[in-house]
Structures are given as structure tokens and as C-alpha cells.
Enzyme design. Structure first.
Site, PDB file in Angstrom:
ATOM      1  N   ARG A   4      23.779  10.259  -8.639  1.00 49.40           N
ATOM      2  CA  ARG A   4      24.093   9.765  -7.296  1.00 49.40           C
ATOM      3  C   ARG A   4      25.279   8.819  -7.251  1.00 49.40           C
ATOM      4  NH1 ARG A   4      17.858   8.975  -5.252  1.00 49.40           N
ATOM      5  NH2 ARG A   4      17.503  11.211  -5.135  1.00 49.40           N
TER       6      ARG A   4
ATOM      7  N   ARG B 291      19.288   5.239 -11.000  1.00 50.42           N
ATOM      8  CA  ARG B 291      18.074   6.053 -11.071  1.00 50.42           C
ATOM      9  C   ARG B 291      18.365   7.521 -10.746  1.00 50.42           C
ATOM     10  NH1 ARG B 291      14.578   8.052  -7.256  1.00 50.42           N
ATOM     11  NH2 ARG B 291      15.244   6.781  -5.495  1.00 50.42           N
TER      12      ARG B 291
ATOM     13  N   ALA C 157       0.822  -1.205   0.000  1.00 50.71           N
ATOM     14  CA  ALA C 157       0.000   0.000   0.000  1.00 50.71           C
ATOM     15  C   ALA C 157       0.858   1.257   0.000  1.00 50.71           C
ATOM     16  CB  ALA C 157      -0.928  -0.017   1.209  1.00 50.71           C
TER      17      ALA C 157
ATOM     18  N   LEU D  73      18.095   9.462   5.447  1.00 51.03           N
ATOM     19  CA  LEU D  73      18.358  10.234   4.239  1.00 51.03           C
ATOM     20  C   LEU D  73      18.288  11.747   4.443  1.00 51.03           C
ATOM     21  CD1 LEU D  73      18.772   9.348   1.231  1.00 51.03           C
ATOM     22  CD2 LEU D  73      16.524  10.334   0.875  1.00 51.03           C
TER      23      LEU D  73
ATOM     24  N   GLU E 265      18.395  14.976  -1.658  1.00 47.91           N
ATOM     25  CA  GLU E 265      19.181  15.667  -2.677  1.00 47.91           C
ATOM     26  C   GLU E 265      18.647  17.087  -2.878  1.00 47.91           C
ATOM     27  OE1 GLU E 265      20.059  12.851  -5.790  1.00 47.91           O
ATOM     28  OE2 GLU E 265      19.489  14.388  -7.223  1.00 47.91           O
TER      29      GLU E 265
ATOM     30  N   HIS F 212      22.801   6.260  -2.028  1.00 52.08           N
ATOM     31  CA  HIS F 212      22.545   7.703  -2.030  1.00 52.08           C
ATOM     32  C   HIS F 212      23.706   8.371  -1.322  1.00 52.08           C
ATOM     33  CE1 HIS F 212      20.671  11.549  -1.332  1.00 52.08           C
ATOM     34  NE2 HIS F 212      19.606  11.188  -2.008  1.00 52.08           N
TER      35      HIS F 212
ATOM     36  N   GLN G  78      21.387   1.370  -5.773  1.00 48.11           N
ATOM     37  CA  GLN G  78      21.881   2.743  -5.645  1.00 48.11           C
ATOM     38  C   GLN G  78      22.268   3.095  -4.209  1.00 48.11           C
ATOM     39  OE1 GLN G  78      19.158   6.436  -6.017  1.00 48.11           O
ATOM     40  NE2 GLN G  78      20.356   6.377  -7.882  1.00 48.11           N
TER      41      GLN G  78
ATOM     42  N   PHE H 248      17.363  19.110  -9.234  1.00 45.81           N
ATOM     43  CA  PHE H 248      17.716  17.820  -8.643  1.00 45.81           C
ATOM     44  C   PHE H 248      18.822  17.204  -9.490  1.00 45.81           C
ATOM     45  CE2 PHE H 248      16.140  14.762  -5.527  1.00 45.81           C
ATOM     46  CZ  PHE H 248      15.393  15.582  -4.706  1.00 45.81           C
TER      47      PHE H 248
ATOM     48  N   HIS I 256      20.171   2.739  -0.797  1.00 41.74           N
ATOM     49  CA  HIS I 256      18.947   3.512  -0.966  1.00 41.74           C
ATOM     50  C   HIS I 256      17.891   2.868  -1.848  1.00 41.74           C
ATOM     51  CE1 HIS I 256      16.508   7.080  -0.983  1.00 41.74           C
ATOM     52  NE2 HIS I 256      16.673   7.296  -2.273  1.00 41.74           N
TER      53      HIS I 256
ATOM     54  N   SER J 136      11.675   7.963  -8.926  1.00 35.56           N
ATOM     55  CA  SER J 136      10.939   6.812  -8.379  1.00 35.56           C
ATOM     56  C   SER J 136       9.486   7.190  -8.124  1.00 35.56           C
ATOM     57  CB  SER J 136      11.570   6.301  -7.083  1.00 35.56           C
ATOM     58  OG  SER J 136      10.694   5.347  -6.522  1.00 35.56           O
TER      59      SER J 136
HETATM   60  C1  LIG Z   1      14.062   8.079   2.838  1.00 31.30           C
HETATM   61  C2  LIG Z   1      13.689   7.981   1.395  1.00 31.30           C
HETATM   62  C3  LIG Z   1      13.475   9.132   0.640  1.00 31.30           C
HETATM   63  C4  LIG Z   1      13.120   9.035  -0.711  1.00 31.30           C
HETATM   64  N1  LIG Z   1      12.905  10.183  -1.423  1.00 31.30           N
HETATM   65  C5  LIG Z   1      12.492  10.095  -2.707  1.00 31.30           C
HETATM   66  C6  LIG Z   1      12.150  11.257  -3.448  1.00 31.30           C
HETATM   67  O1  LIG Z   1      12.192  12.367  -2.952  1.00 31.30           O
HETATM   68  N2  LIG Z   1      11.754  11.115  -4.733  1.00 31.30           N
HETATM   69  C7  LIG Z   1      11.675   9.890  -5.325  1.00 31.30           C
HETATM   70  O2  LIG Z   1      11.293   9.827  -6.491  1.00 31.30           O
HETATM   71  N3  LIG Z   1      11.971   8.762  -4.625  1.00 31.30           N
HETATM   72  C8  LIG Z   1      12.368   8.838  -3.338  1.00 31.30           C
HETATM   73  N4  LIG Z   1      12.658   7.692  -2.647  1.00 31.30           N
HETATM   74  C9  LIG Z   1      12.379   6.389  -3.260  1.00 31.30           C
HETATM   75  C10 LIG Z   1      10.893   6.108  -3.220  1.00 31.30           C
HETATM   76  O3  LIG Z   1      10.312   6.747  -2.121  1.00 31.30           O
HETATM   77  C11 LIG Z   1      10.592   4.619  -3.117  1.00 31.30           C
HETATM   78  O4  LIG Z   1      11.287   3.943  -4.127  1.00 31.30           O
HETATM   79  C12 LIG Z   1       9.104   4.389  -3.306  1.00 31.30           C
HETATM   80  O5  LIG Z   1       8.372   5.165  -2.387  1.00 31.30           O
HETATM   81  C13 LIG Z   1       8.701   2.935  -3.170  1.00 31.30           C
HETATM   82  O6  LIG Z   1       7.300   2.875  -3.267  1.00 31.30           O
HETATM   83  P1  LIG Z   1       6.545   1.513  -3.449  1.00 31.30           P
HETATM   84  O7  LIG Z   1       5.112   1.839  -3.713  1.00 31.30           O
HETATM   85  O8  LIG Z   1       7.229   0.677  -4.442  1.00 31.30           O
HETATM   86  O9  LIG Z   1       6.698   0.773  -2.054  1.00 31.30           O
HETATM   87  P2  LIG Z   1       6.708   1.293  -0.495  1.00 31.30           P
HETATM   88  O10 LIG Z   1       6.214   2.677  -0.351  1.00 31.30           O
HETATM   89  O11 LIG Z   1       8.033   0.949   0.009  1.00 31.30           O
HETATM   90  O12 LIG Z   1       5.616   0.361   0.109  1.00 31.30           O
HETATM   91  C14 LIG Z   1       5.759  -1.043   0.194  1.00 31.30           C
HETATM   92  C15 LIG Z   1       4.440  -1.603   0.611  1.00 31.30           C
HETATM   93  O13 LIG Z   1       4.496  -3.017   0.519  1.00 31.30           O
HETATM   94  C16 LIG Z   1       3.954  -3.602   1.674  1.00 31.30           C
HETATM   95  N5  LIG Z   1       4.586  -4.913   1.835  1.00 31.30           N
HETATM   96  C17 LIG Z   1       5.881  -5.244   1.720  1.00 31.30           C
HETATM   97  N6  LIG Z   1       6.040  -6.564   1.934  1.00 31.30           N
HETATM   98  C18 LIG Z   1       4.813  -7.070   2.167  1.00 31.30           C
HETATM   99  C19 LIG Z   1       4.317  -8.371   2.469  1.00 31.30           C
HETATM  100  N7  LIG Z   1       5.119  -9.424   2.578  1.00 31.30           N
HETATM  101  N8  LIG Z   1       2.991  -8.505   2.672  1.00 31.30           N
HETATM  102  C20 LIG Z   1       2.134  -7.442   2.601  1.00 31.30           C
HETATM  103  N9  LIG Z   1       2.569  -6.204   2.332  1.00 31.30           N
HETATM  104  C21 LIG Z   1       3.885  -6.028   2.106  1.00 31.30           C
HETATM  105  C22 LIG Z   1       4.223  -2.616   2.792  1.00 31.30           C
HETATM  106  O14 LIG Z   1       3.269  -2.773   3.811  1.00 31.30           O
HETATM  107  C23 LIG Z   1       4.043  -1.278   2.043  1.00 31.30           C
HETATM  108  O15 LIG Z   1       2.694  -0.896   2.071  1.00 31.30           O
HETATM  109  C24 LIG Z   1      13.001   7.771  -1.299  1.00 31.30           C
HETATM  110  C25 LIG Z   1      13.199   6.612  -0.544  1.00 31.30           C
HETATM  111  C26 LIG Z   1      13.570   6.714   0.786  1.00 31.30           C
HETATM  112  C27 LIG Z   1      13.821   5.438   1.543  1.00 31.30           C
END
Ligand SMILES: Cc1cc2nc3c(=O)[nH]c(=O)nc-3n(C[C@H](O)[C@H](O)[C@H](O)COP(=O)(O)OP(=O)(O)OC[C@H]3O[C@@H](n4cnc5c(N)ncnc54)[C@H](O)[C@@H]3O)c2cc1C
Length: 594
Positions: free
Chosen positions: A284, A407, A15, A250, A253, A240, A238, A118, A366, A412
Site C-alpha cells: 500500500r 501492514r 468490542a 475505503l 484492495e 490506503h 498507513q 491481495f 487508514h 489486521s
Molecule cells: C473501512 C475499513 C476497511 C478495512 N478492511 C480491512 C480488511 O479487509 N482486512 C483487514 O485485515 N483489515 C481491514 N481494515 C483494518 C481493520 O478492520 C481494523 O484495523 C480492525 O478492525 C480494528 O479492530 P479492533 O478490534 O482493533 O478495533 P475496532 O473494530 O476499531 O473497535 C474499537 C472498539 O473500541 C471501542 N472503544 C474505543 N474507544 C473507547 C473508549 N474510550 N471507551 C470504550 N470503548 C471504546 C469501540 O466502541 C469499539 O468497540 C479495515 C479498516 C477500515 C477502516
């Protein structure tokens, strides 16, 4: 206890931003369940600070083709250019759509969405940084998550919060559903459906120092691998450049986008040496390697392996002048308004006020560029072009591939919304005609037996000890710089750790209620799988490209290695490697210029 069975057309696992966007779009044509181990708004997307990129051109000229070129160049030419075109073209509409859903972006004085500079985002004519990152202060991800969650609730998406998905039900080349555990009471559930979308995020917890949340253990990628699906380009991870020293938390950037500079123990702005034209805003991988080299050469602050990130107004204004930006000037109030969370973090964790003192930083693990292979509609691929029916992936766990070997910042969040949306639409369409195929007998038996095994094992080793050893070997041997001998050593050590995991690991909590001990033990198994695929894929690639930098093969080798890695888990537990061609479009690979 027998598993409880639920039936929905489509099941979204995760989610975060990608899962919620996919669920929202799928819910326009199908009955959708989101199954998530975290409460949705606790997903890691909420930690994203800096912004989401789209060539809106709100303050200066910009074009989606420039965004596409920057993305391909940043990827060291490993991204599939047809997918990159989709990303950059649709980014514009996706960001405007988020605004229309109510996302409270910062604004320019003219009322348009505020954008900032950025790393790697440029005006292709001048080569100068361009303002492309749309942001809501330094809480962009948080705002995306809240906005999408509200929209999903409005659209009557069914949420199963704090259910951990532990298996994928695959029969031949069709997907029938997933198996999950209800975290509060240990009850097993089967979610039976026509389509499953994995949106489970990354696996940064494979390394010691990481910006990733504790929950980022690569579950989705590992589950797919175990059910015969390859993982693509896992060697590209990657680092960071700016994590808080030792903690890995983090520092966006966006700090450098607002003018912050990196300084070594000699007071030198060392990025001038490594990337003379774009300096602190180089991509990065380049900046992380520069920090690593500076500290290795003894120019870390106090002789330690960190440098300073300086965003104090005096320093920033000095370098603005030196770089010829006569119209740019910042003060304390500006930094506090643009980077409130950063100021808060560094005060809380370091006692440092970034408007007064520089911040101690080091590279932090990261983002996974690789993952579950998909096409531009989120359909999961078994090889070059065979789709497995009913299985989709989006977000960080997926590899489309738009990020290739590295990336760009803010790419992302835009990947989540663009490909989350496309996979949601495809699933809604698929569910209209697809049949609900029957569940095989005992679909949950295998994984329930695995949990019983973990629960009853009587070894003396704890999962946190194995985890520490895995993180140490990944940091030492499959980190910012790599050589054959070390990667080979990591492969051997990870195999030994997997054996220990099966034969010697025991847990303390044997109960059913909120048993995080057993769930963390199971998650460690996923991390070990992701780490092993990463190490094997890295040891195999004999060149340097993007995030994969080798001392022994320092050059990029397009003749032999302009191809994607596809790593498969065989029935005997071994890993094998195959390749997939890279889709080249308008941009022929060129040598990197910094
Ligand atoms: C600190 C930080 C700052 C960042 N800043 C930026 C930014 O400014 N700009 C940018 O573009 N990117 C940024 N990134 C990268 C980006 O935020 C992430 O790559 C992205 O949010 C990942 O989103 P997602 O929807 O793939 O998964 P996530 O948001 O990581 O969510 C994963 C979901 O999967 C669920 N899940 C996992 N395993 C299971 C399981 N076994 N069973 C049920 N549910 C599960 C979790 O509950 C969660 O809801 C940042 C990352 C970090 C860590």
C-alpha cells in the site's frame, strides 16, 4: 454524583474483533466485562471489506512461511519476526475456528473457503500473487463481528454498551481497573478488576481524509500514554491508496485483487512503472506514493489530485490477457457477486456503477501500525521487556509488532483474531491466581475534575475548530511524503493546539444526558496526544521505511534505524524517545525490490 463501582475479574475495553475474541477466550476462565463506547456490532471491524489472510492453500499451493516472509518484507523489516511467525502459523487455525463458529465464508466450487489475491501476498517461489485472503463477499469484518458477538453472548460475557472509558487506574506497576462514563446519563462508573485489556482500535481521525469511523480517536493509546506507558512506532501510519475522492471511504484492495487497475489522466496503467512485477498489487505504501507522484506530475484526472480505479470487465480482461492470465475472465455478474458493497457505496456516494465506469480515488489515512507495546501474549511492556501487571492490549491499538513499518492488506483482521485469542487466554490464566488488589481512594477524582474543567471552561474556541486545524497540519506535514521542516512545524503547531485546547476551548451543552459535545471534546484531547506522538516520532526518524517516506532521507538506513521507537510522556508534558531492538529471525533485511 459518586461513581458506581462494578467488579469483574477482567475488563475488556472495546468490542471490535480483537475485544470480542479476547473476551470470548478470557470468559473461558474468568468473569469478563466488555465496556464499549459503541454498541459492539457498530465497531469499525464491521467495515472491513476485503478479507482475512491465512495460508490455507485452498486453490493453489501456499505455506505459512511464505505468508511470514511477505509480512516481514511488507513491514520493511521492522516487524519482530518471532511475532510474525506466531501470526502466520496460528492464522490457519484461527480462520478455521471462525468457520466452525459459523462464519459464512464464500466458498470455492469444491466447498472450501474462497480465497483471493491481495497486495503483497505472493508465492515466494514464483513471486506471483497468491490467493490467501479468505472472505465473505466484501463484508468479511461484518461477518467476523457478528459471529464473535454471538459467541460472547453464548458464553455469558457481560456487556456494558455505550460506556466511554476515560481513565486507567494504575498504582505503581499494577493495574486496578478503569473509569468510564455512561453515555446516556453522564454517570461515572469504576470497573474494578484484576486485568484490563485495551482493544480500542485506531486514530485515523487525526487526518483530514480517512477511511476510519468517527469513533476512531485513539482513546486507548492516549489513556495508556497518560499513565506512563510508552507508544511504539507511531510514526508509521498507513495511507490506503484507494479511498473515494474527497470522502476517504475505503474501496477495498479486493477490487485490485479481482483484477482492477489504476489509470492516470493519460489512460496509462501507471503501476507498471513503479512496481513492474507485482504492479497494482504492490504494497500500500508503494501504491499510495505512486498516486501522489502521478497527481503531483499533473497526471491526475481533470488535473485534480485523484486517479481512476477501473474494474470494468473490458479493462480487466484486457490486462489479464496482457499479464498472461489466459484462464482468467470476469463479467458484470462476477463483480456484482464478489464486490456487492463496493458497488453499492460508489452508486450511493458517487453515482458511479463500477461495472460500467471507473471510480475516482485518492490515498486515505487508514491504519496505525504502531501503538501500545505488547509481547505475543498481549501483555503490555513498559520498555524492552518489563511487563506491567494486569494490563493487556490487542488489535489495532496494540503494537506486537507484526506490521512493522507497513501492514499488508488482510493482516489486521488476522492480527485481531490471533492476538485477541492469545491475550484472552493469558488473561484467563492470570486471573486464576492473581489477587484483586484494592482500589485506591478517589480513583475517579482526577478524571471527574477534568470533565468539570471542560464543562465549565469559558473560551471562545470550539472543539471542531481545533480538530480541523489538527487534521490540516497532520495532512500537510505528516502525510504520505514528509520532510524535516514540515514535521517540525507540525510539532510546534500541535503544541499550540494543545494549549488552546486547555485554555480557550468551551462547549455548548452543559447537561448530563447524551452529552456528545463534552465527549467529543474529550476525544479531541486523545487525538491531539496521538497526533503529537506521531509527529515527534516521525520528525525523529531520519530515514524512509514503509509508511514513513521522507524526501530529505529517501533511503532506508538499517545501520542506524533498524529499531523500534518508544515514545514516553513525561510528567512535565514533554515527550521523550527511546528505542527497542527489532527481533530478526530467518529473514535478514534485504533492499526492497518492487
Ligand atoms: C473501512 C475499513 C476497511 C478495512 N478492511 C480491512 C480488511 O479487509 N482486512 C483487514 O485485515 N483489515 C481491514 N481494515 C483494518 C481493520 O478492520 C481494523 O484495523 C480492525 O478492525 C480494528 O479492530 P479492533 O478490534 O482493533 O478495533 P475496532 O473494530 O476499531 O473497535 C474499537 C472498539 O473500541 C471501542 N472503544 C474505543 N474507544 C473507547 C473508549 N474510550 N471507551 C470504550 N470503548 C471504546 C469501540 O466502541 C469499539 O468497540 C479495515 C479498516 C477500515 C477502516
Amino acid at each position: 454524583m459518586k461513581p458506581i463501582i462494578h467488579t469483574h475479574d477482567a475488563i475488556v475495553v472495546g468490542a471490535g474483533g480483537s475485544g470480542l475474541m479476547a473476551a470470548l477466550y478470557a470468559s473461558r476462565g474468568a468473569d469478563v466485562a466488555v465496556v464499549s463506547k459503541l454498541y459492539p456490532t457498530r465497531s469499525h471491524t464491521g467495515a472491513a471489506q476485503g478479507g482475512v489472510s491465512a495460508a490455507l492453500g485452498n486453490n493453489e499451493e501456499d505455506r505459512w512461511e511464505w505468508h511470514a516472509y511477505d509480512t516481514v518484507k511488507g513491514s520493511d523489516y521492522l516487524a519482530d519476526q518471532d511475532a510474525v511467525d506466531v501470526l502466520c502459523k496460528e492464522a490457519i487455525d484461527a480462520v478455521v475456528e471462525l468457520e466452525h463458529m459459523g462464519l459464512p465464508f464464500d466458498r470455492f466450487p469444491n466447498g472450501k473457503i474462497s480465497q483471493r489475491r491481495f497486495g503483497g501476498h505472493t508465492n515466494n517461489d514464483t513471486g506471483k500473487p497468491v490467493m490467501r485472503a479468505c472472505h465473505a463477499a466484501d463484508r468479511t469484518g461484518h461477518m467476523i463481528l457478528q459471529t464473535l458477538y454471538q459467541q460472547c453472548i453464548k458464553n455469558e460475557v457481560n456487556f456494558y454498551d455505550e460506556y466511554q472509558v476515560v481513565d486507567l487506574i494504575r498504582v505503581d506497576d499494577t493495574i486496578r481497573g478503569i473509569v468510564a462514563i455512561e453515555i446516556s446519563n453522564g454517570q461515572f462508573h469504576i470497573f474494578h478488576g484484576k486485568a484490563v485489556i485495551f482493544a480500542t482500535g485506531g486514530w485515523g481521525r487525526c487526518w483530514e481524509v480517512t477511511s476510519n469511523a468517527h469513533s476512531l480517536t485513539g482513546d486507548g493509546a492516549a489513556l495508556c500514554l497518560r499513565r506512563g506507558i510508552p507508544l511504539e512506532d507511531m510514526e508509521f501510519f498507513q495511507f490506503h491508496p484507494t479511498g473515494i475522492f474527497k470522502l476517504g471511504i475505503l474501496i477495498t484492495e479486493g477490487v485490485r485483487g479481482e483484477g482492477g487497475v489504476l489509470i492516470n489522466s493519460e489512460g496509462e496503467r501507471f503501476m507498471e512503472k513503479y512496481a513492474p512485477s507485482i504492479k497494482d498489487l504492490a504494497s500500500r505504501d508503494v501504491v499510495s506514493r505512486a498516486i501522489f507522484l502521478e497527481t503531483k506530475a499533473g497526471r491526475g484526472i481533470n488535473g485534480q489530485n485523484y486517479v481512476h480505479l477501473d474494474v470494468t470487465p473490458d479493462t480487466v480482461n484486457h490486462y489479464f490477457k496482457q499479464d498472461g492470465y489466459t484462464d482468467r475472465h470476469i463479467d458484470k455478474e462476477y463483480i456484482e457477486a464478489k464486490l456487492p458493497d463496493i458497488a453499492d457505496f460508489t452508486k450511493t456516494y458517487l453515482g458511479v456503477d463500477p461495472t460500467v465506469d471507473p471510480m475516482p480515488i485518492q490515498p486515505t489515512a487508514h491504519y496505525g501500525m504502531g501503538g501500545i507495546p505488547t509481547n505475543v501474549d498481549g501483555e503490555v511492556l513498559l520498555n524492552n521487556d518489563t511487563v506491567i501487571k494486569g494490563l493487556y492490549a490487542a488489535g489495532e491499538c496494540a503494537c506486537v509488532s507484526v506490521h512493522g513499518a507497513n501492514r499488508l492488506g488482510t493482516n489486521s483482521l488476522v492480527d485481531l483474531v490471533v492476538f485477541g485469542r492469545r491475550s484472552g487466554m493469558k488473561v484467563a490464566d492470570y486471573c486464576k491466581d492473581a489477587e484483586l488488589l484494592p482500589l485506591p481512594e478517589g480513583s475517579a477524582d482526577e478524571i471527574m475534575a477534568e470533565f468539570e474543567r471542560i464543562r465549565n471552561n469559558t473560551g471562545s474556541v470550539k472543539h471542531h475548530d481545533i480538530r480541523k486545524e489538527m487534521q490540516a497540519t497532520m495532512t500537510e506535514n505528516v502525510g504520505v511524503f514528509r520532510i524535516q521542516e514540515n514535521m517540525d512545524a507540525a510539532v510546534v503547531e500541535l503544541a499550540a493546539l494543545k494549549k488552546k485546547y486547555v485554555e480557550e476551548m468551551s462547549i455548548d451543552d452543559k447537561g448530563a444526558l447524551f452529552n456528545t459535545d463534552i465527549l467529543e471534546a474529550w476525544e479531541l484531547g486523545c487525538l491531539l496526544d496521538c497526533a503529537e506522538v506521531t509527529a515527534v516520532s516521525a520528525a525523529n526518524r531520519k530515514e524512509s521505511r514503509g509508511g514513513h517516506a521522507r524526501d530529505d532521507f529517501p533511503e532506508r538506513d538499517d545501520e542506524n534505524w533498524l529499531k523500534h521507537t518508544m515514545c514516553y510522556l513525561q510528567e512535565d508534558g514533554s515527550l521523550t524517545i527511546d528505542y527497542k531492538p527489532v527481533v530478526i529471525g530467518r529473514y535478514e533485511p534485504k533492499p526492497r525490490v518492487y
